[in-house]
Design an enzyme around this catalytic site. Structure first.
Site, short mmCIF file in Angstrom:
data_model
loop_
_atom_site.label_atom_id
_atom_site.label_comp_id
_atom_site.label_asym_id
_atom_site.label_seq_id
_atom_site.Cartn_x
_atom_site.Cartn_y
_atom_site.Cartn_z
N ASP A 83 0.85 -1.18 0.00
CA ASP A 83 0.00 0.00 0.00
C ASP A 83 0.89 1.24 0.00
O ASP A 83 1.65 1.46 0.94
CB ASP A 83 -0.89 -0.02 1.25
N ASP A 284 -14.21 7.72 5.19
CA ASP A 284 -13.56 7.61 6.49
C ASP A 284 -14.57 7.79 7.61
O ASP A 284 -15.48 8.63 7.51
CB ASP A 284 -12.48 8.69 6.67
N GLU A 297 -9.46 10.23 13.41
CA GLU A 297 -9.86 9.24 12.42
C GLU A 297 -9.74 7.84 12.99
O GLU A 297 -8.70 7.47 13.55
CB GLU A 297 -8.99 9.35 11.17
#
Length: 384
Positions: A83, A284, A297
């Site tokens: 990633d 998110d 978050e």
């Protein structure tokens, strides 16, 4: 609410496209609470976070029909499985050469997340639509600025669920998000029952409802604020939000935030219940943190790209040369299942539920001496 001159707004919007965290320890020192005292001892903190971990894993598996599987710490550099986090190359993985017998070496990367590997794993574990996997993922992100909620050591629940083509829509995304949020709520309740002091505190209580808003709608509501300030404003109002459509260029000429081009689908056109047409099948979960007085978050997720979305997004980001890699070919050839997936930050989640001021109170890793000194002055004990 913060206000910005027009030039400052444009500069801040551009600066906040990628790269989380703060930029100086002066800023960190200014936001840490001056009257902080941990509710739980260091020992009870460990007991509480493992209790939360067990409850959350059971809840996620039950809600989404997931199975716990092993996950790699290392991937081959040429596979395309790692990633890259952003599309601008600003956060690169730790890489090294495995000499082996000198004839068969391996060029290797430490994962930054298992985002792409999970889709391949759905195929390897022969999972059908409605079946999925969850991992106890560990990663290293060496390019983070180490502040109150970012560390170089990352622990998260990386999960992936096989889906049908008919489920690639905003309604299905919202349904999955609601199930994850309910698992968070159930874990919070279980934690409060075992550790009453957490329940008695008036800080960091997950709201009953999660508020959904598209990034375009959020920009429309706060057009003169950069991304982080827009998120802060809506969180002060709602407490917990899911912002979807992260990656597509918005009306002001900027995406809400840069997202990698090759896993979340941020380009597909979607229509809201009130008939508005936007882009993006990802988003998110964020909450307001009463302890730090900041946005927090907890999770990033999305319906994953199909072949068409992958080609479009890679072209938009000038990354078409990457399409020959194993991972990308698996999507283009329809070898990998269609899926939805995401990551839920474990230490971020514990930090919120245990009402901690710093992620280092629930995660053992390396910290610079400067950060340790600042935390000590604020009665914060970081583990190392």
């Amino acid at each position: 609410m913060s206000t910005f001159a027009s030039d400052d707004v444009m500069g801040a919007k551009r600066a906040q496209l990628s790269g989380p965290g703060m930029s100086t320890y002066e800023k960190l020192e200014a936001i840490l609470p001056s009257d902080y005292s941990s509710i739980l001892s260091t020992r009870d903190t460990q007991r509480a976070l493992f209790h939360a971990k067990a409850n959350m894993e059971r809840g996620l598996c039950r809600a989404l029909n997931l199975e716990m599987v092993c996950v790699p710490l290392l991937v081959e550099s040429t596979s395309g499985m790692n990633d890259m986090l952003d599309r601008d190359g600003s956060r690169t993985p730790v890489s090294f050469h495995i000499k082996n017998d000198s004839v068969n070496p391996v060029e290797t990367m430490v994962v930054q997340a298992a985002t792409k590997w999970k889709r391949k794993a759905l195929l390897e574990f022969n999972m059908n639509p409605g079946e999925g996997l969850i991992t106890d993922m560990r990663a290293v992100r060496k390019d983070y600025f180490l502040d109150h909620d970012h560390s170089a050591y990352v622990d998260q629940w990386d999960w992936e669920l096989a889906i049908t083509r008919e489920q690639r829509n905003i309604e299905f995304l919202e349904d999955v998000v609601k199930k994850i949020y309910q698992a968070m709520k159930d874990t919070e309740k279980a934690l409060g029952e075992k550790f009453p002091a957490l329940k008695e505190s008036d800080k960091n209580k997950l709201p009953d409802e999660l508020f959904f808003i598209h990034a375009e709608e959020l920009l429309e509501k706060y057009p003169n604020l950069p991304r982080k300030e827009r998120e802060t404003a809506i969180l002060k109002e709602k407490g917990a939000v899911f912002i979807y459509g992260i990656g597509w260029t918005l009306e002001d000429g900027f995406p809400h935030e840069n997202r990698a081009a090759d896993y979340d689908d941020w380009s597909t056109q979607v229509k809201t219940k009130d008939g508005k047409v936007f882009h993006g099948l990802n988003g998110d979960i964020l909450v307001w943190n009463d302890v730090t007085q900041r946005r927090h978050e907890l999770s990033s997720m999305g319906i994953r790209v199909d072949g068409n979305a992958l080609k479009l997004q890679m072209k938009m980001c000038g990354l078409e040369n990457e399409l020959e890699k194993e991972y990308h070919q698996g999507i283009l050839n329809d070898t990998y299942p269609l899926s939805i997936g995401g990551g839920i930050g474990q230490s971020r989640f514990y930090m919120y539920l245990l009402k901690k001021a710093h992620i280092g109170e629930v995660s053992v890793t390396v910290w610079p001496n400067k950060l340790k000194q600042i935390c000590e002055q604020h009665n914060i004990h970081v583990l190392s």
